[in-house]
Design a protein around this motif. Structure first.
Motif, PDB file in Angstrom:
ATOM      1  N   SER A  47       0.832  -1.191   0.000  1.00  0.00           N
ATOM      2  CA  SER A  47       0.000   0.000   0.000  1.00  0.00           C
ATOM      3  C   SER A  47       0.875   1.253   0.000  1.00  0.00           C
ATOM      4  CB  SER A  47      -0.893  -0.025   1.250  1.00  0.00           C
ATOM      5  OG  SER A  47      -1.712   1.102   1.245  1.00  0.00           O
ATOM      6  N   GLY A  48       0.559   2.205  -0.888  1.00  0.00           N
ATOM      7  CA  GLY A  48       1.318   3.445  -0.950  1.00  0.00           C
ATOM      8  C   GLY A  48       2.544   3.375  -1.849  1.00  0.00           C
ATOM      9  N   LYS A  51       1.057   2.110  -7.074  1.00  0.00           N
ATOM     10  CA  LYS A  51       0.405   1.303  -8.120  1.00  0.00           C
ATOM     11  C   LYS A  51      -0.726   2.077  -8.800  1.00  0.00           C
ATOM     12  CE  LYS A  51      -0.817  -1.906  -5.179  1.00  0.00           C
ATOM     13  NZ  LYS A  51      -0.362  -1.268  -3.916  1.00  0.00           N
ATOM     14  N   THR A  52      -1.619   2.623  -7.972  1.00  0.00           N
ATOM     15  CA  THR A  52      -2.738   3.385  -8.530  1.00  0.00           C
ATOM     16  C   THR A  52      -2.222   4.593  -9.307  1.00  0.00           C
ATOM     17  OG1 THR A  52      -4.268   2.660  -6.830  1.00  0.00           O
ATOM     18  CG2 THR A  52      -4.794   4.738  -7.894  1.00  0.00           C
ATOM     19  N   THR A  53      -1.184   5.221  -8.775  1.00  0.00           N
ATOM     20  CA  THR A  53      -0.609   6.397  -9.444  1.00  0.00           C
ATOM     21  C   THR A  53      -0.099   6.034 -10.843  1.00  0.00           C
ATOM     22  OG1 THR A  53       0.010   7.278  -7.283  1.00  0.00           O
ATOM     23  CG2 THR A  53       1.115   8.230  -9.211  1.00  0.00           C
TER      24      THR A  53
HETATM   25  N1  ATP Z   1      -3.448  13.509  -5.423  1.00  0.00           N
HETATM   26  C1  ATP Z   1      -2.382  13.233  -4.645  1.00  0.00           C
HETATM   27  N2  ATP Z   1      -1.664  14.208  -4.083  1.00  0.00           N
HETATM   28  C2  ATP Z   1      -0.584  13.955  -3.307  1.00  0.00           C
HETATM   29  N3  ATP Z   1      -0.147  12.703  -3.044  1.00  0.00           N
HETATM   30  C3  ATP Z   1      -0.817  11.669  -3.572  1.00  0.00           C
HETATM   31  C4  ATP Z   1      -1.974  11.881  -4.399  1.00  0.00           C
HETATM   32  N4  ATP Z   1      -2.429  10.653  -4.784  1.00  0.00           N
HETATM   33  C5  ATP Z   1      -1.616   9.747  -4.217  1.00  0.00           C
HETATM   34  N5  ATP Z   1      -0.645  10.344  -3.483  1.00  0.00           N
HETATM   35  C6  ATP Z   1       0.425   9.666  -2.715  1.00  0.00           C
HETATM   36  O1  ATP Z   1       1.104   8.788  -3.609  1.00  0.00           O
HETATM   37  C7  ATP Z   1       1.541   7.618  -2.921  1.00  0.00           C
HETATM   38  C8  ATP Z   1       1.146   6.414  -3.706  1.00  0.00           C
HETATM   39  O2  ATP Z   1      -0.249   6.279  -3.722  1.00  0.00           O
HETATM   40  P1  ATP Z   1      -1.008   5.185  -4.589  1.00  0.00           P
HETATM   41  O3  ATP Z   1      -2.454   5.419  -4.390  1.00  0.00           O
HETATM   42  O4  ATP Z   1      -0.483   5.197  -5.964  1.00  0.00           O
HETATM   43  O5  ATP Z   1      -0.544   3.833  -3.854  1.00  0.00           O
HETATM   44  P2  ATP Z   1      -1.031   2.349  -4.086  1.00  0.00           P
HETATM   45  O6  ATP Z   1       0.180   1.531  -4.340  1.00  0.00           O
HETATM   46  O7  ATP Z   1      -2.102   2.304  -5.102  1.00  0.00           O
HETATM   47  O8  ATP Z   1      -1.608   1.974  -2.653  1.00  0.00           O
HETATM   48  P3  ATP Z   1      -2.885   1.058  -2.257  1.00  0.00           P
HETATM   49  O9  ATP Z   1      -2.410  -0.373  -2.339  1.00  0.00           O
HETATM   50  O10 ATP Z   1      -3.170   1.460  -0.842  1.00  0.00           O
HETATM   51  O11 ATP Z   1      -4.007   1.356  -3.198  1.00  0.00           O
HETATM   52  C9  ATP Z   1       0.942   7.689  -1.534  1.00  0.00           C
HETATM   53  O12 ATP Z   1       1.943   8.089  -0.635  1.00  0.00           O
HETATM   54  C10 ATP Z   1      -0.141   8.744  -1.658  1.00  0.00           C
HETATM   55  O13 ATP Z   1      -0.281   9.428  -0.448  1.00  0.00           O
END
Ligand code: ATP
Ligand code: MG
Length: 286
Positions: A47-48, A51-53
């Protein structure tokens, strides 16, 4: 070698810092991978990790501050609005939460007809298309007149998949599409993704924090750790003999339920993909 459908090269995503002199927050750095036609690339990470980014950057929804995203040879890192709209035909998305990703006030027919309007598909033609989309995700045709709240999470996710398929995309970014489902539904929806891919040749970027899920349907796997790819390669290679300690830890948390069956399953998938590539090459050569 098959041409990539989508490439990500040395990608950097950073969000602007809050306040006057705040530094931007770098979320992704130096991320590179590619997705071939008809292929599933699994993206795992805690998490974090970003991936979503990464999925959002591919969809044009996250600020690309360095590197490129290339679709069929075209740089789409900073497309115009018009081009971005056109690209939604080719690159679609399925989100994690089937409860919030659908407008509760629209019937299933309206939900599935909406994307078709982009193509100018209307009237009885649209109705036929909606019926065949529902059939493709094994939902009864009489679902059309009903509303999202009349369905279970698993059924809603099938409808979300039907919506993503409406315009025959070449790639679907699937962001944790089974994480909100119970185990038996997870399995069924994963098998549906595989079945659809085998029939349509659609490619997936399949995001999950669960290595077991990713292993079930990916051809290649990328492991993201704190915004960087620490492992990237064939699914078997990455999931059976990971080199990075982080992946080794992930793997220990995801035991293989049926090692022999999984191995056979993957071998079958590789054959299907090879056959598809062969067909692509031949049709390309013709
Ligand atoms: N709009 C935004 N502005 C600032 N920081 C952001 C934004 N969106 C995401 N982040 C930061 O980017 C990082 C990665 O987030 P992301 O959602 O891509 O993680 P993830 O791997 O998809 O996690 P998860 O498994 O919880 O879904 C995190 O630290 C999050 O706080
Ligand atoms: Mg996420």
């Amino acid at each position: 070698m098959t041409e990539s459908l989508l490439r990500v090269d040395d990608l950097e995503v950073a969000y602007p810092g809050r306040g006057m002199r705040a530094e931007p927050t770098r979320i992704l750095h130096g991320v590179s991978l590619d997705i071939r036609p008809g292929e599933t690339v699994g993206l795992v990470g805690e998490s974090g990790s970003g991936k979503t980014t990464l999925g959002r950057a591919i969809l044009g929804l996250a600020p690309v501050t360095g590197g490129t995203v290339t679709y069929r040879g075209e740089d789409i890192s900073h497309p115009t609005r018009q081009r971005r709209r056109e690209l939604t035909r080719d690159i679609q998305v399925v989100f994690q939460d089937p409860y919030t990703s659908m407008n509760p006030n629209l019937t299933i027919e309206q939900t599935l007809t909406e994307p078709l309007r982009v193509n100018g598909t209307k009237g009885s033609e649209a109705r036929d298309r909606v019926a065949s989309l529902l059939e493709a995700v094994h939902m009864p045709v009489d679902s059309m007149t009903r509303f999202p709240n009349e369905f279970s999470g698993g059924q809603r996710q099938r409808i979300a998949i039907a919506r993503a398929l409406a315009l025959d995309p070449a790639l679907i970014v699937c962001d944790e599409p089974v994480s909100a489902l119970d185990l038996s539904n997870q399995r069924r929806v994963l098998d549906l993704f595989i079945e659809i891919q085998e029939r349509t040749g659609v490619a997936y970027l399949f995001v999950s924090h669960d290595l077991a899920v990713v292993r079930h349907l990916s051809h290649r796997v990328a492991v993201l750790y704190r915004g960087e790819i620490v492992e990237w390669g064939d699914c078997d290679q990455v999931t059976a003999r990971p080199e990075h300690p982080y992946t080794q830890r992930l793997l220990m948390a995801a035991p293989v339920p049926h090692p022999v069956r999984q191995a056979k399953h993957r071998a079958d998938r590789q054959r299907v993909l090879a056959a598809q590539r062969e067909a692509d090459l031949q049709s390309g050569a013709a």
